[in-house]
Design a protein around this motif. Structure first.
Motif, PDB file in Angstrom:
ATOM      1  N   GLU A  98       0.465   2.704  -6.106  1.00 31.57           N
ATOM      2  CA  GLU A  98      -0.024   3.890  -6.803  1.00 31.57           C
ATOM      3  C   GLU A  98      -1.188   4.577  -6.087  1.00 31.57           C
ATOM      4  O   GLU A  98      -1.481   5.733  -6.357  1.00 31.57           O
ATOM      5  CB  GLU A  98      -0.433   3.521  -8.234  1.00 31.57           C
ATOM      6  N   TYR A  99      -1.852   3.877  -5.163  1.00 36.92           N
ATOM      7  CA  TYR A  99      -3.017   4.452  -4.485  1.00 36.92           C
ATOM      8  C   TYR A  99      -2.693   5.036  -3.116  1.00 36.92           C
ATOM      9  O   TYR A  99      -3.586   5.439  -2.380  1.00 36.92           O
ATOM     10  CB  TYR A  99      -4.101   3.383  -4.313  1.00 36.92           C
ATOM     11  N   TRP A 153       0.835  -1.205   0.000  1.00 29.10           N
ATOM     12  CA  TRP A 153       0.000   0.000   0.000  1.00 29.10           C
ATOM     13  C   TRP A 153       0.872   1.260   0.000  1.00 29.10           C
ATOM     14  O   TRP A 153       0.615   2.199  -0.745  1.00 29.10           O
ATOM     15  CB  TRP A 153      -0.941   0.015   1.206  1.00 29.10           C
ATOM     16  N   GLU A 182     -11.516  -0.775   6.916  1.00 24.05           N
ATOM     17  CA  GLU A 182     -10.646   0.377   6.691  1.00 24.05           C
ATOM     18  C   GLU A 182      -9.956   0.869   7.962  1.00 24.05           C
ATOM     19  O   GLU A 182      -8.945   1.559   7.882  1.00 24.05           O
ATOM     20  CB  GLU A 182     -11.413   1.520   6.012  1.00 24.05           C
ATOM     21  N   LYS A 198      -1.517   7.878  -1.943  1.00 18.91           N
ATOM     22  CA  LYS A 198      -2.016   9.223  -1.639  1.00 18.91           C
ATOM     23  C   LYS A 198      -3.515   9.195  -1.344  1.00 18.91           C
ATOM     24  O   LYS A 198      -4.000   9.910  -0.469  1.00 18.91           O
ATOM     25  CB  LYS A 198      -1.709  10.190  -2.776  1.00 18.91           C
ATOM     26  N   GLU A 199      -4.241   8.363  -2.059  1.00 19.19           N
ATOM     27  CA  GLU A 199      -5.689   8.279  -1.872  1.00 19.19           C
ATOM     28  C   GLU A 199      -6.076   7.627  -0.553  1.00 19.19           C
ATOM     29  O   GLU A 199      -7.119   7.951   0.017  1.00 19.19           O
ATOM     30  CB  GLU A 199      -6.321   7.495  -3.028  1.00 19.19           C
ATOM     31  N   VAL A 200      -5.277   6.692  -0.067  1.00 23.64           N
ATOM     32  CA  VAL A 200      -5.641   5.944   1.139  1.00 23.64           C
ATOM     33  C   VAL A 200      -4.789   6.294   2.357  1.00 23.64           C
ATOM     34  O   VAL A 200      -5.017   5.756   3.437  1.00 23.64           O
ATOM     35  CB  VAL A 200      -5.575   4.421   0.891  1.00 23.64           C
ATOM     36  N   SER A 201      -3.827   7.187   2.220  1.00 22.78           N
ATOM     37  CA  SER A 201      -2.882   7.454   3.304  1.00 22.78           C
ATOM     38  C   SER A 201      -3.570   7.902   4.584  1.00 22.78           C
ATOM     39  O   SER A 201      -3.135   7.537   5.678  1.00 22.78           O
ATOM     40  CB  SER A 201      -1.828   8.469   2.864  1.00 22.78           C
TER      41      SER A 201
END
Length: 182
Positions: free
Chosen positions: A50-51, A46, A87, A53-56
């Motif tokens: 690539e994701y 994670w 989550e 920034k979206e899930v940080s």
């Protein structure tokens, strides 16, 4: 009688043969494979993915929880999933002979339903990390406690007969570390 003694001696000599197989053998214990929660990946993937920034913002408390428990979140079997209900949890896969056969997801914040688990009855967490040459096997209730001391977890506060057989199969001295609650 003399005949019985001769039969027993003959049976004893057969056990020394390489072809000897005892009449009664414990059945091989099998656990079927199970999937991790949808979208689950190791924490390291994670962070490097690539994701990130979206899930940080969601991932940060999970990583902090693992660090605060004393583990390196990127050098262990710690997973995360953005799926609803997961989550705010760190996921620990249950492995048997290298395969994933279940998991538990530990909530990283206060609140009800601390663990969400998908497991086979009477599974022994972290058994795959034990070796036949170790002198002791440390038994805990919870998986994070087991990881902390290199032991196994029952995932409950009572041991089942199958768990006892699994643990005793190593032939090591068993030391139990119960939680300090009722």
């Amino acid at each position: 009688s003399e005949d019985t003694i001769k039969e027993l001696v003959f049976e004893a000599m057969k056990t020394e043969s390489e072809e000897y197989k005892p009449e009664h053998q414990e059945p091989k214990l099998e656990f079927t494979d199970k999937e991790l929660p949808e979208g689950a990946m190791p924490l390291l993937e994670w962070v490097n993915g690539e994701y990130f920034k979206e899930v940080s913002i969601l991932l940060e408390p999970v990583i902090s929880y693992v660090v605060n428990r004393g583990y390196d979140p990127f050098n262990g079997d710690f997973y995360w999933s953005p799926s609803p209900g997961y989550e705010n949890r760190v996921i620990l896969p249950f492995r048997w002979e290298g395969r994933i056969v279940g998991n538990t997801a530990r909530k990283v914040a206060e609140g009800k339903l601390k663990y969400l688990s998908d497991q086979h009855p009477h599974f022994v967490f972290n058994f795959d990390k034990q070796t036949e040459d170790q002198k002791y096997i440390f038994v805990c209730e919870g998986p994070f406690d087991a990881l902390a001391i290199g032991g196994v977890a029952l995932l409950t506060n009572e041991i089942a007969e199958q768990q006892s057989r699994i643990i005793n199969s190593l032939g090591a001295e068993v030391i139990v570390f119960p939680d300090q609650d009722r």
